[in-house]
Design a protein around this motif. Sequence first.
Motif, short mmCIF file in Angstrom:
data_model
loop_
_atom_site.label_atom_id
_atom_site.label_comp_id
_atom_site.label_asym_id
_atom_site.label_seq_id
_atom_site.Cartn_x
_atom_site.Cartn_y
_atom_site.Cartn_z
N UNK A 105 0.83 -1.21 0.00
CA UNK A 105 0.00 0.00 0.00
C UNK A 105 0.87 1.25 0.00
N UNK A 106 0.52 2.22 -0.86
CA UNK A 106 1.28 3.48 -0.96
C UNK A 106 0.62 4.59 -0.15
N UNK A 107 -0.68 4.67 -0.21
CA UNK A 107 -1.42 5.73 0.48
C UNK A 107 -2.75 5.17 0.94
N UNK A 252 -7.71 2.69 -0.31
CA UNK A 252 -6.30 2.32 -0.19
C UNK A 252 -5.71 2.37 -1.60
N UNK A 253 -4.54 2.98 -1.71
CA UNK A 253 -3.92 3.18 -3.02
C UNK A 253 -2.67 2.32 -3.17
N UNK A 254 -2.51 1.74 -4.37
CA UNK A 254 -1.35 0.92 -4.70
C UNK A 254 -0.75 1.43 -6.00
N UNK A 255 0.52 1.13 -6.19
CA UNK A 255 1.15 1.61 -7.41
C UNK A 255 0.65 0.89 -8.66
N UNK A 256 0.67 -0.42 -8.60
CA UNK A 256 0.48 -1.19 -9.83
C UNK A 256 -0.88 -1.86 -9.91
N UNK A 257 -1.85 -1.28 -9.21
CA UNK A 257 -3.15 -1.92 -9.18
C UNK A 257 -4.15 -0.99 -9.85
N UNK A 258 -4.96 -1.56 -10.73
CA UNK A 258 -5.94 -0.71 -11.42
C UNK A 258 -7.16 -0.57 -10.52
#
Lengths: 258, 258
Positions: A105-107, A252-258
């Motif tokens: 998770x990034x953010x 929840x934000x991820x880099x490589x997840x659409x």
Amino acid sequence: MRNLCMVVSYDGTAYYGFQTQPDGNTVQDKLEEAIFKLTGEKVKITASGRTDAGVHARGQVFNFYTESAIPIQRWCLALNNRLPGDIVVLKAQEVSLEFHSRRSAKKKTYCYTINANRYPDVFHQHLQFHHPTKLNVEEMQKSLTYLIGEHDFTSFASKKSTKESHVRTIYEARLVHEVDQTSYLSDQLGVLKLYITGNGFLHNMVRIIVGTMLRIGQGKWRSEDMQRILVGKDRALAGPTAVAQGLMLWEVFYEDLS
Amino acid sequence: MRNLCMVVSYDGTAYYGFQTQPDGNTVQDKLEEAIFKLTGEKVKITASGRTDAGVHARGQVFNFYTESAIPIQRWCLALNNRLPGDIVVLKAQEVSLEFHSRRSAKKKTYCYTINANRYPDVFHQHLQFHHPTKLNVEEMQKSLTYLIGEHDFTSFASKKSTKESHVRTIYEARLVHEVDQTSYLSDQLGVLKLYITGNGFLHNMVRIIVGTMLRIGQGKWRSEDMQRILVGKDRALAGPTAVAQGLMLWEVFYEDLS
């Protein structure tokens, strides 16, 4: 072996939080039971983070490993048919085996809802903190600006926190007035929502920020006190922990997840 | 003797409707109990109309006669302290002795909520009819135009209706897409709300209109069928009665009431 990642929303009112407890009745238990009923597999799911008893989630993220060959587009409906009505899986996708809901998770964004009308809203009671007395919204908004950036948030962490570092980065903290379409009375302050986004949150961090912001809104403290409390790095300086029911894990934000 | 008029909102989920029943547990019972606890008086309240089991109210209106000298501005809080959390009195005013919540009402607005997203909204389950399959919103909107004006609404009344006349006037019927702020998925139809205003409504009238409108939205009927059903004056021609939980008494209008 497949790694499946899912987005789930839940009304936390009836549960002892997200994470499995000895007494059961957690969101994690219900999800793992539904997966078991569907696949016969006893899996352990990994979430982006726990939520406390009474806290809600619009978009909690979890992943788990499965041997099941069930096509990905069938999972949501199949799990929802095996879940109580207050837990709903909204999205399912297959991800790389390395993906980890918490570590990747990034953010995260949380939303805290304050009903500042004179009387409670019968339709959203369990989703709001009802605060019927006067609030200075402008001072509350100003106080949030001190939180933006990388800081040691010890003052806003539960004393029970066992994290090695209390340094976190807050990217955004917005307090917005939302149109309260079901409210009958228009002569009142309305509903305030705090949307706060960061790279991570300490235990009770959002709720202590809200408790502090409310003291400022009540005129007991001034907006600059947020800065003083932050640099003091002492939980005793901050306001009380606001009630759980107003809090919602928003996204929840991820880099490589659409 | 004073005649007091109040606006009350309630979540109908837990109640057997508004009107007193032999088995108790109605909104009217709870209100009369609260008035008794406050004043010691056993009053009978008169509402603008009953609502069925599971139906909600944003702004139901009722009045009653009292000998109590409690100042008018104290009533809301005093009653709310004696009411369960899902019933909240929002407004209280003293009115002329002739005022009668039902007979003096000029117009009423109801709101019916359809969640047309793929998955239920965990936060508003008890306030919505969840309809996950495709709907033609334009056809639904068109069908409503046939209802505007003075008509005999026999086709849209429960067969149990004992009213002498089924003639009512509908002033407005709007089906609106509302922004669904808590919904995670944006690729879906969203939430549809029917706001319908008339000089009076027959038993189950809004719910039968909704059930009929949904048949049209599903493509089983066309928008013009609403006209055919209306002039047929036969309940058997219309669609099913939509579930109670989606219905909310939105507002009651009076001529001389602020």
